[in-house]
Design an enzyme around this catalytic site. Structure first.
Site, PDB file in Angstrom:
ATOM      1  N   GLN A  85       0.656  -1.176  -0.242  1.00  0.00           N
ATOM      2  CA  GLN A  85      -0.115   0.290   0.001  1.00  0.00           C
ATOM      3  C   GLN A  85       0.953   0.960  -0.392  1.00  0.00           C
ATOM      4  OE1 GLN A  85      -3.011  -1.708   3.426  1.00  0.00           O
ATOM      5  NE2 GLN A  85      -3.470  -0.506   2.261  1.00  0.00           N
ATOM      6  N   LEU A  95      -7.499   2.040   3.067  1.00  0.00           N
ATOM      7  CA  LEU A  95      -7.211   2.853   3.173  1.00  0.00           C
ATOM      8  C   LEU A  95      -6.526   3.257   1.810  1.00  0.00           C
ATOM      9  CD1 LEU A  95      -4.568   3.149   6.222  1.00  0.00           C
ATOM     10  CD2 LEU A  95      -6.494   4.568   5.589  1.00  0.00           C
ATOM     11  N   HIS A 128      -6.953  -9.125   6.233  1.00  0.00           N
ATOM     12  CA  HIS A 128      -7.301  -8.240   4.915  1.00  0.00           C
ATOM     13  C   HIS A 128      -5.933  -7.660   4.838  1.00  0.00           C
ATOM     14  CE1 HIS A 128      -8.896  -4.438   3.621  1.00  0.00           C
ATOM     15  NE2 HIS A 128      -7.998  -4.039   3.894  1.00  0.00           N
ATOM     16  N   HIS A 164      -3.967  -8.121   0.408  1.00  0.00           N
ATOM     17  CA  HIS A 164      -2.686  -6.730   0.313  1.00  0.00           C
ATOM     18  C   HIS A 164      -1.015  -7.451   0.056  1.00  0.00           C
ATOM     19  CE1 HIS A 164      -4.902  -3.903   0.542  1.00  0.00           C
ATOM     20  NE2 HIS A 164      -5.090  -3.885   1.302  1.00  0.00           N
TER      21      HIS A 164
END
Length: 165
Positions: free
Chosen positions: A49, A93, A134, A138
């Protein structure tokens, strides 16, 4: 320490599988990831991220409720998961303002390497399990859109992309 820019979906790096870290020192990256996560403000953040395609994530499921519980996971893996499934809303996010109802195991046993190089293992229940799963997604190049039905994805993704224009 610095706040890092968070990649926004559909950035292609969010769809890539991350590489194992091994013995590499990631203390600076992890410090920056915690600062970025708290600033966002989120409860979890995975390295991809912030554009780093390595198998590491940070999470703190209690800080918004007043109890700091920071956890940095290097090369994490699920070694056991409940058959019981919990369905609930998840935000991301990297996909702001587009929560989705996601089904996840109610609990998991997570194994990871800590910053000190020691292998750790812990059972995570409820929201902690959801958060870890979660973030693990990613690391495997998946986002919440990949965990919902085709119909829900078309609806939520379409509204998200339209709002981003």
């Amino acid at each position: 320490m610095s706040v890092l820019p968070i990649l926004i979906w559909p950035d292609p790096r969010l769809s890539q599988v991350c590489v194992p870290v091994g013995a590499e020192d990631l203390s600076g990256l992890i410090t920056d990831m915690f600062e970025t996560m708290y600033d966002a403000p989120g409860r979890g953040l995975a390295a991809p991220q912030v554009g780093v395609l390595k198998r590491v994530f940070v999470m703190d499921c209690g800080w918004k409720d007043g109890e700091m519980m920071p956890l940095a996971c290097i090369d994490p893996e699920i070694i056991e998961a409940s058959e019981e499934v919990a369905v609930g809303p998840e935000g991301c996010l990297s996909i702001p303002d587009a929560p989705a109802e996601v089904a996840r195991p109610a609990w998991v046993v997570l194994r990871w390497t800590g910053l000190d190089g020691a292998v750790q293992q812990r059972r995570l229940d409820g929201f902690e399990a959801k958060c870890a799963l979660h973030e693990l997604d990613h690391l495997d190049g998946k986002v919440i859109f990949d965990r919902i039905s085709t119909e829900d994805r078309a609806r939520i993704e379409g509204a998200y992309l339209e709002a981003r224009q």
